[in-house]
Design a protein around this motif. Structure first.
Motif, PDB file in Angstrom:
ATOM      1  N   ARG A   1       0.902  -1.126   0.036  1.00  0.00           N
ATOM      2  CA  ARG A   1      -0.140  -0.081   0.080  1.00  0.00           C
ATOM      3  C   ARG A   1       0.793   1.100  -0.016  1.00  0.00           C
ATOM      4  NH1 ARG A   1      -4.625  -1.698  -0.254  1.00  0.00           N
ATOM      5  NH2 ARG A   1      -5.391   0.146  -0.150  1.00  0.00           N
ATOM      6  N   PRO A   2       0.313   2.445  -0.251  1.00  0.00           N
ATOM      7  CA  PRO A   2       0.948   3.646  -0.677  1.00  0.00           C
ATOM      8  C   PRO A   2       1.550   4.037   0.935  1.00  0.00           C
ATOM      9  CG  PRO A   2      -0.839   3.946  -1.690  1.00  0.00           C
ATOM     10  CD  PRO A   2      -0.925   2.463  -1.319  1.00  0.00           C
ATOM     11  N   GLU A   3       0.924   3.653   2.009  1.00  0.00           N
ATOM     12  CA  GLU A   3       1.298   3.984   3.338  1.00  0.00           C
ATOM     13  C   GLU A   3       2.531   3.161   3.720  1.00  0.00           C
ATOM     14  OE1 GLU A   3      -2.715   1.855   3.874  1.00  0.00           O
ATOM     15  OE2 GLU A   3      -1.873   3.318   2.597  1.00  0.00           O
ATOM     16  N   ASP A   4       2.807   2.036   2.948  1.00  0.00           N
ATOM     17  CA  ASP A   4       3.914   1.279   3.327  1.00  0.00           C
ATOM     18  C   ASP A   4       5.210   1.632   2.348  1.00  0.00           C
ATOM     19  OD1 ASP A   4       2.149  -0.765   4.433  1.00  0.00           O
ATOM     20  OD2 ASP A   4       2.005  -1.650   2.520  1.00  0.00           O
ATOM     21  N   ARG A   5       5.042   2.755   1.598  1.00  0.00           N
ATOM     22  CA  ARG A   5       6.059   3.049   0.850  1.00  0.00           C
ATOM     23  C   ARG A   5       7.161   3.479   1.448  1.00  0.00           C
ATOM     24  NH1 ARG A   5       8.948   7.101  -2.208  1.00  0.00           N
ATOM     25  NH2 ARG A   5       9.120   6.416  -4.147  1.00  0.00           N
ATOM     26  N   PRO A   6       7.241   4.251   2.680  1.00  0.00           N
ATOM     27  CA  PRO A   6       8.504   4.589   3.386  1.00  0.00           C
ATOM     28  C   PRO A   6       9.310   3.172   3.783  1.00  0.00           C
ATOM     29  CG  PRO A   6       6.785   6.274   3.924  1.00  0.00           C
ATOM     30  CD  PRO A   6       6.126   5.083   3.162  1.00  0.00           C
ATOM     31  N   ALA A   7       8.458   2.574   4.435  1.00  0.00           N
ATOM     32  CA  ALA A   7       9.192   1.191   5.107  1.00  0.00           C
ATOM     33  C   ALA A   7       9.647   0.378   3.955  1.00  0.00           C
ATOM     34  CB  ALA A   7       7.948   0.379   5.936  1.00  0.00           C
ATOM     35  N   TYR A   8       8.851   0.124   2.876  1.00  0.00           N
ATOM     36  CA  TYR A   8       9.177  -0.622   1.709  1.00  0.00           C
ATOM     37  C   TYR A   8      10.430  -0.077   1.084  1.00  0.00           C
ATOM     38  CZ  TYR A   8       8.111  -2.466  -3.135  1.00  0.00           C
ATOM     39  OH  TYR A   8       8.465  -3.085  -4.320  1.00  0.00           O
ATOM     40  N   ILE A   9      10.635   1.243   0.840  1.00  0.00           N
ATOM     41  CA  ILE A   9      11.646   1.673   0.154  1.00  0.00           C
ATOM     42  C   ILE A   9      12.836   1.506   1.141  1.00  0.00           C
ATOM     43  CG2 ILE A   9      12.911   3.733  -0.834  1.00  0.00           C
ATOM     44  CD1 ILE A   9      10.803   2.437  -2.538  1.00  0.00           C
ATOM     45  N   ALA A  10      12.765   1.548   2.396  1.00  0.00           N
ATOM     46  CA  ALA A  10      13.756   1.567   3.261  1.00  0.00           C
ATOM     47  C   ALA A  10      14.299   0.207   3.389  1.00  0.00           C
ATOM     48  CB  ALA A  10      13.355   2.089   4.570  1.00  0.00           C
ATOM     49  N   ALA A  11      13.340  -0.574   3.214  1.00  0.00           N
ATOM     50  CA  ALA A  11      13.736  -2.294   3.280  1.00  0.00           C
ATOM     51  C   ALA A  11      14.594  -2.622   1.927  1.00  0.00           C
ATOM     52  CB  ALA A  11      12.608  -3.065   3.391  1.00  0.00           C
TER      53      ALA A  11
END
Length: 263
Positions: free
Chosen positions: A203-213
């Protein structure tokens, strides 16, 4: 229980429930999930269509006033690519080959960027990270890397772990000029579907954590953080499907009750 064990146990529950509900009982959920995956995957890449607008574009063919044509074309492209993914997942268990990935990318950008559809990168690709600029493999390195990647993928067991690793490795190669993230997430869902799991949305709200991972994995920090996020999304998706299947089972049981007729 490990995340892998948890999702496998929930998959077994879902498989059992599917056998006890009428055919097509989950069609509504699966349709909504397809639209949601298209909306979320595009939104992560900067597409401005909302979830509702994406549904209108795909279901009604409506043009959203004030929104770029590119965003409409990206929605149409992704939906078509996802349909192809789920169709071949249900029809064939043959190994995924390099031509499949190139075709998947062709579908992902076929209308929005036809000049690069299905073609490997011919320019440098890089991304700005918290620790500086990360350069992806050069265009001359891509063909050999993709050949190696597809040999691994063709021999790997169909499982969530394989799906997540395929996603991570394809993003790391970054074989196309654009559309790599969308293609990698669709490939992940192709492997998941072949393993009998429902497709998942990041989800879009996952983006910061997803990109960081992803950045952690790209600089050699391991993939545990990314795997946790993806297992969590798969776990939540299975919960959603289990809830819908249980409701369908209850409805089927209620409908089958015989109402006595008073004489």
């Amino acid at each position: 229980m490990t995340p892998a064990g948890t999702v496998f146990a929930k998959k077994r529950q879902l498989d059992a429930l599917r056998k006890r509900v009428r055919p097509g009982a989950l069609d509504g959920l699966e349709h909504s999930q397809r639209i949601d995956i298209t909306y979320t995957s595009n939104a992560i890449e900067g597409n401005t269509l909302t979830a509702g607008e994406t549904a209108l574009v795909l279901e009604k063919g409506i043009t959203i006033s004030g929104k770029p044509l590119k965003d409409h074309l990206e929605a149409i492209d992704h939906a078509r690519a996802l349909n192809w993914v789920l169709e071949i997942a249900s029809q064939s268990d043959t190994p995924i080959v390099e031509a499949d990935i190139r075709n998947l990318h062709h579908l992902v950008v076929g209308n929005s960027k036809p000049e690069i559809a299905g073609r490997y990168a011919d320019s440098a690709r890089y991304v700005n990270t918290d620790v500086g600029v990360h350069n992806f493999p050069t265009p001359t390195e891509v063909p050999a890397l993709m050949e190696t990647f597809c040999h691994w993928l063709g021999a790997a067991r169909q499982s969530p772990q394989t799906a997540f690793e395929a996603h991570r490795r394809l993003v790391g190669i970054h074989p196309f000029n654009d559309g790599n993230g969308r293609t990698a997430r669709l490939l992940m869902n192709l492997v998941l579907a072949r393993a009998g799991y429902p497709p998942v949305a990041i989800r879009p709200e996952d983006r910061p954590a997803y990109i960081a991972a992803l950045e952690i994995a790209q600089r050699g920090g391991g993939h545990a953080t990314l795997d946790r996020l993806l297992f969590d999304r798969l776990d939540q998706t299975l919960d959603m499907y289990l809830g819908a299947a249980r409701q369908a089972q209850d409805a089927s049981a209620e409908a089958s009750k015989v109402i006595p007729i008073r004489s």
